[in-house]
Enzyme design. Structure first.
Site, short mmCIF file in Angstrom:
data_model
loop_
_atom_site.label_atom_id
_atom_site.label_comp_id
_atom_site.label_asym_id
_atom_site.label_seq_id
_atom_site.Cartn_x
_atom_site.Cartn_y
_atom_site.Cartn_z
CB SER A 133 -10.98 10.23 -29.23
OG SER A 133 -10.01 11.22 -29.49
CE1 TYR A 146 -13.32 14.26 -25.77
CE2 TYR A 146 -10.98 14.16 -26.31
CZ TYR A 146 -12.30 13.97 -26.67
OH TYR A 146 -12.60 13.47 -27.91
#
Length: 230
Positions: A133, A146
């Site tokens: 990501s 995260y």
């Protein structure tokens, strides 16, 4: 016919990847947590072998690896797409938040990759795409555990790539920004602030189709209008 294994395959980017590789003529094994989304995937793609698996469960990951090797052989491509997004601040999130995010975004990919690597190394070919990501390379408010987990997945990708260079196994880190999936349900933003999941799948396909002499190491994708909040 090439064999492709996709985790987190029942929705969003994973489903788009399944669709793209089926269209490309590959044999696809798709795994995801059991439920209506996985059942719908099997109904829409009857030729895909849909296998229920919670990537946070070590025994289930081991069983998945054994099943794929016994029924299909060593995958030509492994797409470690399974993951979970949970915003939060390190100073405020629950004590178990980091472990939860590591289990969802790193540990399963690490374990499954290790179970399948010996066959790829023995064959001297294979590709692993880890779905990282932009949170793997940039810090931002509410990234919390995260973002830490996605940084770790990127680090795993980079280290594994170095290890696999002599063995003909390519390791690709794909780092998409905001993509229009159910993770963003309830967010009041226009579609043009997000990338289509099909675009991420197309990039995965392009990286896969490169010559075996070429590896696209890190691929960063962002919406044309930039990251959310920019």
């Amino acid at each position: 016919m090439s064999l492709v294994l996709v985790t987190g395959a029942s929705r969003g980017i994973g489903r788009a990847i399944v669709s793209r590789f089926v269209a490309g003529g590959c044999t696809v094994v798709a795994c995801a947590r059991p439920g209506p989304s996985l059942e719908a995937l099997g109904a829409d793609f009857p030729g895909v072998d849909c296998v229920p698996c919670d990537m946070r469960d070590e025994a289930a990951v081991d069983a998945l690896a054994r099943s794929v090797l016994e029924r299909h052989g060593v995958p030509d491509l492994l797409v470690n797409n399974a993951g979970q997004y949970r915003p939060g601040r390190i100073s405020e999130e629950a004590d178990d938040a980091l472990l939860d995010m590591l289990q969802a975004n790193l540990f399963g990919a690490y374990r499954l990759t290790r179970r399948l690597l010996p066959g790829m190394v023995a064959r001297r070919s294979g590709t692993i795409i880890n779905m990282c990501s932009v949170a793997s390379i940039a810090a931002y408010p509410d990234g919390g555990s995260y973002s830490i987990a996605k940084h770790a997945l990127h680090g795993f990708s980079r280290n594994l790539r170095e290890e696999m260079k002599p063995h003909g196994v390519r390791v690709v880190a794909l780092l998409p920004g905001a993509t229009l999936t159910s993770s963003w349900d309830g967010v009041e933003l226009p579609e043009d602030r997000f990338m289509p999941a099909a675009d991420v799948a197309e990039v995965a396909w392009s990286a896969w189709k490169m010559s075996a002499r070429t590896v696209v190491e890190d691929i960063v994708m962002r919406p044309q209008l930039g990251d959310l909040g920019s």
